[in-house]
Design a protein around this motif. Structure first.
Motif, short mmCIF file in Angstrom:
data_model
loop_
_atom_site.label_atom_id
_atom_site.label_comp_id
_atom_site.label_asym_id
_atom_site.label_seq_id
_atom_site.Cartn_x
_atom_site.Cartn_y
_atom_site.Cartn_z
N GLY A 83 3.90 -3.19 9.12
CA GLY A 83 3.77 -1.75 9.06
C GLY A 83 4.97 -1.05 8.45
O GLY A 83 4.81 -0.03 7.77
N SER A 107 4.31 -1.31 4.93
CA SER A 107 2.94 -0.97 4.52
C SER A 107 2.37 -2.06 3.61
O SER A 107 1.83 -1.79 2.53
CB SER A 107 2.92 0.38 3.80
OG SER A 107 3.29 1.42 4.67
N THR A 108 2.50 -3.27 4.07
CA THR A 108 2.11 -4.43 3.27
C THR A 108 1.25 -5.37 4.10
O THR A 108 1.53 -5.61 5.28
CB THR A 108 3.35 -5.17 2.75
OG1 THR A 108 4.11 -4.29 1.91
CG2 THR A 108 2.96 -6.39 1.93
N THR A 110 -2.26 6.78 4.98
CA THR A 110 -1.74 6.39 6.29
C THR A 110 -2.17 4.96 6.58
O THR A 110 -3.34 4.70 6.88
CB THR A 110 -2.24 7.35 7.38
OG1 THR A 110 -1.89 8.69 7.04
CG2 THR A 110 -1.61 6.98 8.72
N PHE A 111 -1.23 4.07 6.49
CA PHE A 111 -1.49 2.63 6.57
C PHE A 111 -2.32 2.27 7.80
O PHE A 111 -3.28 1.49 7.70
CB PHE A 111 -0.15 1.91 6.57
CG PHE A 111 -0.21 0.42 6.43
CD1 PHE A 111 0.22 -0.39 7.48
CD2 PHE A 111 -0.65 -0.16 5.27
CE1 PHE A 111 0.18 -1.77 7.35
CE2 PHE A 111 -0.69 -1.54 5.14
CZ PHE A 111 -0.28 -2.35 6.18
N ASP A 112 -1.99 2.83 8.95
CA ASP A 112 -2.63 2.44 10.20
C ASP A 112 -4.09 2.86 10.29
O ASP A 112 -4.80 2.41 11.17
CB ASP A 112 -1.87 3.03 11.38
CG ASP A 112 -0.52 2.37 11.60
OD1 ASP A 112 0.24 2.84 12.46
OD2 ASP A 112 -0.24 1.38 10.90
N TYR A 149 -6.45 2.31 8.12
CA TYR A 149 -7.28 1.61 7.15
C TYR A 149 -7.53 0.15 7.50
O TYR A 149 -6.77 -0.48 8.25
CB TYR A 149 -6.62 1.68 5.76
CG TYR A 149 -6.90 2.99 5.08
CD1 TYR A 149 -6.25 4.15 5.49
CD2 TYR A 149 -7.82 3.08 4.04
CE1 TYR A 149 -6.53 5.37 4.89
CE2 TYR A 149 -8.09 4.29 3.43
CZ TYR A 149 -7.44 5.42 3.86
OH TYR A 149 -7.71 6.62 3.27
N ILE A 163 -5.88 -2.55 10.43
CA ILE A 163 -4.48 -2.31 10.78
C ILE A 163 -4.36 -1.65 12.15
O ILE A 163 -3.43 -1.91 12.90
CB ILE A 163 -3.80 -1.45 9.71
CG1 ILE A 163 -3.95 -2.06 8.32
CG2 ILE A 163 -2.32 -1.25 10.04
CD1 ILE A 163 -3.33 -3.41 8.16
N SER A 174 0.11 -8.22 8.70
CA SER A 174 0.62 -6.98 8.11
C SER A 174 2.03 -6.70 8.59
O SER A 174 2.47 -7.18 9.65
CB SER A 174 -0.29 -5.80 8.45
OG SER A 174 -0.25 -5.53 9.84
N ALA A 217 0.82 -1.21 0.00
CA ALA A 217 0.00 0.00 0.00
C ALA A 217 0.86 1.26 0.00
O ALA A 217 1.94 1.28 0.61
CB ALA A 217 -0.91 0.00 1.22
N SER A 218 0.38 2.29 -0.66
CA SER A 218 1.06 3.58 -0.65
C SER A 218 0.05 4.69 -0.89
O SER A 218 -1.04 4.45 -1.42
CB SER A 218 2.16 3.62 -1.72
OG SER A 218 1.61 3.45 -3.01
#
Length: 124
Positions: free
Chosen positions: A73, A76-77, A27-29, A31, A52, A71, A23-24
């Motif tokens: 962090g 971001s995967t 903000t990963f956290d 979602y 996440i 995941s 993911a890019s």
């Protein structure tokens, strides 16, 4: 927002594969990220989803005990480890993302961002 799915391939029944969703752009956290599949003539199915922010998970009954979502962090995967694969798992898998909410969701129509698919083929 970009989601890049990878890791599909051809495997024999009983084998394993690990899918990755990189993911890019967000903000990963913040979602929920999930894996979905749609067999021909069937409705799109939420296979597994991960919030996440708190680590809560959802698994479809058809994959419980066989698939594990996780995941990383730092990368971001989100990963989907698929074990004990069956021929009926053969289909294109997609990853998708939606802003997190009070309770986890894995309903495909609630997800806003989609990656391209990755083909999983399980031979009997």
């Amino acid at each position: 927002v970009q989601l890049q799915a990878s890791g599909g391939g051809l495997v024999q029944a009983g084998g394993s594969l690990r899918l990755s969703c990189a993911a890019s752009g967000f903000t990963f956290d913040d979602y929920i990220i999930g894996w979905f599949r749609q067999a021909p003539g069937k409705e799109r199915e939420g296979v597994s989803c991960l919030d996440i922010s708190d680590g809560s998970t959802y698994y479809a009954d058809s994959v419980k005990g066989r698939f594990t979502i996780s995941s990383d962090g730092a990368r971001s995967t989100v990963y989907l480890q698929m074990n004990s694969l069956k021929p009926e798992d053969t289909v294109v898998y997609y990853c998708a993302a939606v802003r997190n909410r009070p309770s986890i969701t894995c309903s495909w129509f609630q997800f806003d961002y989609w990656g391209q698919g990755t083909q999983v083929t399980v031979s009997s």
